[in-house]
Design a protein around this motif. Structure first.
Motif, PDB file in Angstrom:
ATOM      1  N   THR A   1      33.851 -63.085 -30.393  1.00 20.81           N
ATOM      2  CA  THR A   1      32.560 -62.687 -29.853  1.00 20.81           C
ATOM      3  C   THR A   1      32.623 -62.617 -28.335  1.00 20.81           C
ATOM      4  O   THR A   1      33.455 -63.292 -27.706  1.00 20.81           O
ATOM      5  CB  THR A   1      31.453 -63.676 -30.253  1.00 20.81           C
ATOM      6  N   PRO A   2      31.748 -61.832 -27.706  1.00 19.66           N
ATOM      7  CA  PRO A   2      31.736 -61.763 -26.243  1.00 19.66           C
ATOM      8  C   PRO A   2      31.549 -63.122 -25.577  1.00 19.66           C
ATOM      9  O   PRO A   2      32.170 -63.402 -24.545  1.00 19.66           O
ATOM     10  CB  PRO A   2      30.560 -60.830 -25.952  1.00 19.66           C
ATOM     11  N   SER A   3      30.723 -63.981 -26.159  1.00 17.86           N
ATOM     12  CA  SER A   3      30.482 -65.298 -25.562  1.00 17.86           C
ATOM     13  C   SER A   3      31.730 -66.162 -25.542  1.00 17.86           C
ATOM     14  O   SER A   3      31.859 -67.060 -24.712  1.00 17.86           O
ATOM     15  CB  SER A   3      29.358 -66.018 -26.313  1.00 17.86           C
TER      16      SER A   3
ATOM     17  N   PRO B   1      25.487 -42.827 -21.300  1.00 18.56           N
ATOM     18  CA  PRO B   1      26.120 -43.647 -22.337  1.00 18.56           C
ATOM     19  C   PRO B   1      27.623 -43.459 -22.350  1.00 18.56           C
ATOM     20  O   PRO B   1      28.116 -42.329 -22.316  1.00 18.56           O
ATOM     21  CB  PRO B   1      25.479 -43.133 -23.632  1.00 18.56           C
ATOM     22  N   TRP B   2      28.349 -44.557 -22.391  1.00 16.88           N
ATOM     23  CA  TRP B   2      29.807 -44.482 -22.431  1.00 16.88           C
ATOM     24  C   TRP B   2      30.337 -44.409 -23.854  1.00 16.88           C
ATOM     25  O   TRP B   2      31.471 -43.996 -24.065  1.00 16.88           O
ATOM     26  CB  TRP B   2      30.411 -45.702 -21.714  1.00 16.88           C
ATOM     27  N   ALA B   3      29.567 -44.847 -24.816  1.00 14.73           N
ATOM     28  CA  ALA B   3      30.010 -44.800 -26.198  1.00 14.73           C
ATOM     29  C   ALA B   3      29.765 -43.412 -26.758  1.00 14.73           C
ATOM     30  O   ALA B   3      28.715 -42.812 -26.544  1.00 14.73           O
ATOM     31  CB  ALA B   3      29.255 -45.832 -27.040  1.00 14.73           C
TER      32      ALA B   3
ATOM     33  N   LYS C   1      30.667 -55.049 -23.993  1.00 12.24           N
ATOM     34  CA  LYS C   1      31.020 -56.243 -24.770  1.00 12.24           C
ATOM     35  C   LYS C   1      32.051 -55.914 -25.842  1.00 12.24           C
ATOM     36  O   LYS C   1      33.004 -56.671 -26.057  1.00 12.24           O
ATOM     37  CB  LYS C   1      29.762 -56.840 -25.408  1.00 12.24           C
ATOM     38  N   GLN C   2      31.861 -54.792 -26.514  1.00 10.98           N
ATOM     39  CA  GLN C   2      32.803 -54.392 -27.563  1.00 10.98           C
ATOM     40  C   GLN C   2      34.192 -54.168 -26.985  1.00 10.98           C
ATOM     41  O   GLN C   2      35.203 -54.607 -27.558  1.00 10.98           O
ATOM     42  CB  GLN C   2      32.301 -53.124 -28.255  1.00 10.98           C
ATOM     43  N   TRP C   3      34.271 -53.469 -25.857  1.00  9.37           N
ATOM     44  CA  TRP C   3      35.567 -53.220 -25.239  1.00  9.37           C
ATOM     45  C   TRP C   3      36.242 -54.523 -24.829  1.00  9.37           C
ATOM     46  O   TRP C   3      37.458 -54.679 -24.957  1.00  9.37           O
ATOM     47  CB  TRP C   3      35.401 -52.312 -24.024  1.00  9.37           C
ATOM     48  N   ALA C   4      35.443 -55.470 -24.316  1.00 13.61           N
ATOM     49  CA  ALA C   4      36.015 -56.763 -23.916  1.00 13.61           C
ATOM     50  C   ALA C   4      36.565 -57.506 -25.130  1.00 13.61           C
ATOM     51  O   ALA C   4      37.669 -58.056 -25.082  1.00 13.61           O
ATOM     52  CB  ALA C   4      34.955 -57.602 -23.202  1.00 13.61           C
TER      53      ALA C   4
END
Length: 228
Positions: free
Chosen positions: A44-46, A220-222, A92-95
């Motif tokens: 998860t991002p967190s 939007p980047w997605a 967040k998804q990319w990270a």
């Protein structure tokens, strides 16, 4: 984009670079250990958050060093909220996927002499963000601040009691958080963090940089063209 002198002026795009173009070209090497305690292939991002002494916050899988996406943001800035709504989840998804290293620089862009009410709102929110000492809670609190962003000119926006309530909601120890939020030290630190950002030629928020170059944050980047 909110600027130093005007809360409602959007800066023109300086360099319309697609973040995904760099992302696609990067091969990430994941190492087996890291002293900050982030687990390998965090889910998860967190799990990816590291709080740094200068007030900046890193979100990255262990071993990921580039490309680096820097986000200079003001929690009271409506364009920062727009950027978060448009591209926050994509980042967040990319990270999580190990494609990018993100560095957040929370700050106050509004000057007290120009916009005292807006400055005070922003300053309170920034203090609150800096008072989150548990890395796993920081991102949830960050998102709460944007979810509850008041109007720029709303006197008393980001009230202390509301900021404490958001902390309680995401599981932050209320007593310690409230003590930090009401301390002179946290106020001084918030001012220092903002001044540091301004020395990096940040003239408005959000300022979003890919490997040191300002990029277009407003679209939007997605999408199909960014699929890896």
């Amino acid at each position: 984009m909110s600027t130093v002198n005007s809360p409602r002026v959007r800066r023109k795009t300086i360099l319309p670079v697609l973040v995904a173009a760099a992302v696609i070209l990067v091969t990430v090497a994941i190492t087996s250990s890291r002293p900050d305690g982030i687990p390998a292939n965090a889910a998860t991002p967190s799990d990816l958050i590291t709080l740094r002494p200068d007030g900046s916050v890193v979100m990255a899988q262990r071993g990921v060093k580039s490309p680096v996406l820097e986000v200079y943001e003001d929690y009271q800035c409506p364009y920062c909220q727009e950027f978060e709504r448009t591209n926050g989840e994509t980042i967040k998804q990319w990270a999580v996927q190990g494609k990018i290293k993100v560095v957040y620089y929370p700050m106050t862009i509004f000057r007290k002499e120009k916009s005292p009410v807006t400055h005070d709102n922003s300053h309170r929110a920034l203090k609150a963000s800096l008072c989150v000492t548990d890395p796993r809670k920081w991102l949830a609190y960050h998102d709460e601040l944007y979810t509850h962003q008041p109007e720029e000119t709303a006197e008393g926006g980001f009230a202390i009691e509301d900021l404490v309530a958001y902390a309680r909601k995401v599981g932050i120890a209320e007593a310690d958080f409230a003590a930090c939020l009401n301390s002179r030290e946290s106020s001084d630190r918030a001012a220092e963090v903002s001044e540091l950002a301004l020395t990096r030629k940040v003239e408005g928020t959000p300022t979003v940089r890919l490997n040191g170059e300002d990029i277009d944050w407003s679209t939007p980047w997605a999408g199909p063209q960014q699929q890896v």
